[in-house]
Design an enzyme around this catalytic site. Structure first.
Site, PDB file in Angstrom:
ATOM      1  N   CYS A 116       0.812  -1.226   0.000  1.00 30.28           N
ATOM      2  CA  CYS A 116       0.000   0.000   0.000  1.00 30.28           C
ATOM      3  C   CYS A 116       0.843   1.273   0.000  1.00 30.28           C
ATOM      4  O   CYS A 116       0.331   2.357  -0.260  1.00 30.28           O
ATOM      5  CB  CYS A 116      -0.957  -0.002   1.183  1.00 30.28           C
ATOM      6  SG  CYS A 116      -2.178  -1.299   1.029  1.00 30.28           S
ATOM      7  N   HIS A 256      -3.393   7.318   2.045  1.00 28.77           N
ATOM      8  CA  HIS A 256      -3.781   5.997   1.542  1.00 28.77           C
ATOM      9  C   HIS A 256      -5.171   5.676   2.100  1.00 28.77           C
ATOM     10  O   HIS A 256      -5.451   5.959   3.269  1.00 28.77           O
ATOM     11  CB  HIS A 256      -2.754   4.958   2.009  1.00 28.77           C
ATOM     12  CG  HIS A 256      -3.169   3.547   1.749  1.00 28.77           C
ATOM     13  ND1 HIS A 256      -3.538   3.114   0.499  1.00 28.77           N
ATOM     14  CD2 HIS A 256      -3.303   2.471   2.576  1.00 28.77           C
ATOM     15  CE1 HIS A 256      -3.872   1.833   0.562  1.00 28.77           C
ATOM     16  NE2 HIS A 256      -3.741   1.423   1.812  1.00 28.77           N
ATOM     17  N   ASN A 286     -10.182   0.083  -0.835  1.00 27.68           N
ATOM     18  CA  ASN A 286      -8.715   0.126  -0.801  1.00 27.68           C
ATOM     19  C   ASN A 286      -8.172  -0.472  -2.101  1.00 27.68           C
ATOM     20  O   ASN A 286      -8.245  -1.677  -2.312  1.00 27.68           O
ATOM     21  CB  ASN A 286      -8.224  -0.669   0.418  1.00 27.68           C
ATOM     22  CG  ASN A 286      -6.715  -0.648   0.562  1.00 27.68           C
ATOM     23  OD1 ASN A 286      -5.998  -0.194  -0.329  1.00 27.68           O
ATOM     24  ND2 ASN A 286      -6.227  -1.171   1.677  1.00 27.68           N
TER      25      ASN A 286
HETATM   26  O1  UT7 Z   1      -3.984  -1.151   3.286  1.00 29.24           O
HETATM   27  C1  UT7 Z   1      -3.278  -2.172   3.916  1.00 29.24           C
HETATM   28  C2  UT7 Z   1      -3.325  -2.034   5.358  1.00 29.24           C
HETATM   29  N1  UT7 Z   1      -4.565  -2.567   5.862  1.00 29.24           N
HETATM   30  C3  UT7 Z   1      -5.275  -1.870   6.743  1.00 29.24           C
HETATM   31  O2  UT7 Z   1      -4.920  -0.771   7.066  1.00 29.24           O
HETATM   32  C4  UT7 Z   1      -6.467  -2.565   7.372  1.00 29.24           C
HETATM   33  C5  UT7 Z   1      -6.432  -2.371   8.848  1.00 29.24           C
HETATM   34  N2  UT7 Z   1      -7.498  -3.013   9.560  1.00 29.24           N
HETATM   35  C6  UT7 Z   1      -8.804  -2.602   9.516  1.00 29.24           C
HETATM   36  O3  UT7 Z   1      -9.126  -1.694   8.762  1.00 29.24           O
HETATM   37  C7  UT7 Z   1      -9.785  -3.225  10.443  1.00 29.24           C
HETATM   38  O4  UT7 Z   1      -9.105  -4.036  11.387  1.00 29.24           O
HETATM   39  C8  UT7 Z   1     -10.882  -4.083   9.744  1.00 29.24           C
HETATM   40  C9  UT7 Z   1     -11.807  -3.157   8.959  1.00 29.24           C
HETATM   41  C10 UT7 Z   1     -10.227  -5.101   8.834  1.00 29.24           C
HETATM   42  C11 UT7 Z   1     -11.732  -4.782  10.804  1.00 29.24           C
HETATM   43  O5  UT7 Z   1     -12.285  -3.838  11.705  1.00 29.24           O
HETATM   44  P1  UT7 Z   1     -12.144  -4.045  13.276  1.00 29.24           P
HETATM   45  O6  UT7 Z   1     -12.834  -2.905  13.913  1.00 29.24           O
HETATM   46  O7  UT7 Z   1     -10.694  -4.244  13.583  1.00 29.24           O
HETATM   47  O8  UT7 Z   1     -13.006  -5.346  13.497  1.00 29.24           O
HETATM   48  P2  UT7 Z   1     -12.558  -6.709  14.200  1.00 29.24           P
HETATM   49  O9  UT7 Z   1     -11.621  -7.456  13.318  1.00 29.24           O
HETATM   50  O10 UT7 Z   1     -12.137  -6.414  15.589  1.00 29.24           O
HETATM   51  O11 UT7 Z   1     -13.935  -7.484  14.253  1.00 29.24           O
HETATM   52  C12 UT7 Z   1     -15.019  -7.058  15.102  1.00 29.24           C
HETATM   53  C13 UT7 Z   1     -16.172  -8.000  14.926  1.00 29.24           C
HETATM   54  C14 UT7 Z   1     -15.791  -9.472  15.028  1.00 29.24           C
HETATM   55  O12 UT7 Z   1     -16.852 -10.164  15.663  1.00 29.24           O
HETATM   56  P3  UT7 Z   1     -16.765 -10.553  17.219  1.00 29.24           P
HETATM   57  O13 UT7 Z   1     -15.524 -11.413  17.346  1.00 29.24           O
HETATM   58  O14 UT7 Z   1     -16.639  -9.252  17.950  1.00 29.24           O
HETATM   59  O15 UT7 Z   1     -18.040 -11.272  17.440  1.00 29.24           O
HETATM   60  C15 UT7 Z   1     -15.706  -9.930  13.595  1.00 29.24           C
HETATM   61  O16 UT7 Z   1     -15.955 -11.286  13.424  1.00 29.24           O
HETATM   62  O17 UT7 Z   1     -16.738  -7.833  13.620  1.00 29.24           O
HETATM   63  C16 UT7 Z   1     -16.825  -9.110  12.974  1.00 29.24           C
HETATM   64  N3  UT7 Z   1     -16.647  -8.905  11.527  1.00 29.24           N
HETATM   65  C17 UT7 Z   1     -17.654  -8.588  10.709  1.00 29.24           C
HETATM   66  N4  UT7 Z   1     -18.966  -8.389  10.929  1.00 29.24           N
HETATM   67  C18 UT7 Z   1     -19.732  -8.050   9.867  1.00 29.24           C
HETATM   68  C19 UT7 Z   1     -15.490  -8.985  10.816  1.00 29.24           C
HETATM   69  N5  UT7 Z   1     -15.743  -8.709   9.530  1.00 29.24           N
HETATM   70  C20 UT7 Z   1     -17.075  -8.461   9.439  1.00 29.24           C
HETATM   71  C21 UT7 Z   1     -17.918  -8.112   8.372  1.00 29.24           C
HETATM   72  N6  UT7 Z   1     -19.233  -7.907   8.616  1.00 29.24           N
HETATM   73  N7  UT7 Z   1     -17.472  -7.954   7.106  1.00 29.24           N
END
Ligand code: UT7
Length: 329
Positions: A116, A256, A286
């Protein structure tokens, strides 16, 4: 001899027509529009559909866009560098193929892989070619067909990524405007949190690697999120400080586009209000190496000569960095 400054003198872009909306994703995986929008800021992404179409097709369109806008011939281009993590194939380079598709015959060309942060790393490399005095017209392309490496059954990653290409032309600056400073970093200890497991020399492709879905993006989102918030904000702030600037001196932050929350944290740390931040993540998601040039493409007619811009990125590697640009036209 006076120091030569490299300046961006034109921006080109291309996004495919097909829109993969949050609504469509709701029918594919267990997710919902509200979750995606509140956690990422994304509403839809563009996807390159069609047999035989690859990253180079989007990159070539972005390059042709520049040639047409500037009224220059393909033969005048000295070098093309393409930032991508989704090359058409391992070799030849996607930049070679872009040159062929855009009719560029007198240039040397190669790819840079910095995930990225690819556009920023490539921009700094290309600027050095101009600054050396040996090259007059260098094109930097950021292009990725992320849909080719996304697992559309993995709801934690498939909601994030889209396809697209952006490009900029670098020439010798006519004045003091141009690419002024860059702060670029890598830390290979970030590899476990964001990578593709197979298909390289470490683990060549086999039937087993395909069945184990090891040719898709692997990301531990929360860990990457934490590093990204700190990395992008720190480097942007440090670049301001070492150039004796504050947020008040900056016309635009061009971040980004990985997650709206990461963008907002970076802007806050640099003391920049939302009105000064380019954000188009809602419509493209992204696009990895294409996010920053696609922002410039969308905002080109709002930019003014002499505007101070900060580009900032964070991505796989880990790689991250920021670049200070005085807009040249
Ligand atoms: O460009 C390259 C660099 N990449 C990045 O900068 C990405 C960085 N990371 C992120 O942007 C975020 O971590 C994500 C958007 C990928 C995820 O957001 P988050 O706030 O970190 O969510 P999480 O992984 O902590 O998940 C929270 C909850 C989980 O459920 P439980 O365990 O709390 O029951 C996940 O299973 O959300 C659930 N979840 C979803 N729910 C609905 C994960 N993906 C989804 C989804 N829809 N698509």
């Amino acid at each position: 001899m006076d120091k030569i400054t490299a300046a961006i003198t034109c921006v080109g872009g291309y996004v495919p027509e097909y829109r993969l909306t949050n609504k469509i994703l709701e029918s594919m995986i267990d997710t919902n529009d509200e979750w995606i929008k509140s956690r990422t800021g994304i509403s839809e992404r563009r996807i390159l559909k069609g047999e035989g179409l690859a990253t180079s097709d989007m990159g070539a369109e972005a390059v042709k866009n520049i040639l047409q806008k500037k009224g220059i011939l393909p033969e005048e281009i000295d070098c093309v560098i393409c930032a991508t993590v989704t090359p058409d194939m391992l070799f030849p380079s996607t930049a070679n193929i872009i040159c062929h598709k855009a009719g560029i015959k007198n240039a040397f060309s190669f790819d840079i892989n910095a995930a990225c942060s690819g556009f920023l790393f490539t921009l700094t490399t290309a600027a050095s070619l101009i600054e050396s005095g040996r090259y007059k017209k260098v094109i930097v392309v950021g292009a990725d067909k992320m849909s080719s490496i996304v697992d559309y059954t993995d709801r934690t990653t498939c909601i994030l990524f889209g396809d697209g290409a952006g490009a900029v032309l670098l020439e010798v600056s006519a004045d003091e405007n141009g690419i002024k400073d860059s702060l670029l970093k890598t830390d290979g200890s970030g590899k476990p949190f964001l990578h593709m497991k197979a298909g390289g020399s470490l683990k060549p492709s086999t039937v087993e690697t395909v069945l184990a879905k090891e040719h898709y993006i692997y990301q531990e989102g929360q860990t990457v999120f934490k590093f990204a918030v700190k990395g992008m904000a720190d480097v942007g702030f440090e670049l301001l400080q070492r150039n004796n600037l504050t947020g008040d001196d900056i016309a635009w932050l061009v971040p980004h586009q990985a997650n709206l929350r990461i963008i907002e944290a970076t802007a806050n740390r640099m003391g920049l209000p939302k009105e000064k931040v380019m954000i188009n993540i809602e419509k493209y998601g992204n696009t990895t190496a294409a996010t920053i040039p696609l922002c410039l493409w969308d905002w080109e007619d709002k930019l003014k000569k002499g505007d101070n811009l900060i580009f900032a990125a964070f991505g796989g590697g880990f790689t991250w960095g920021a670049t200070l640009v005085k807009w040249a036209y």
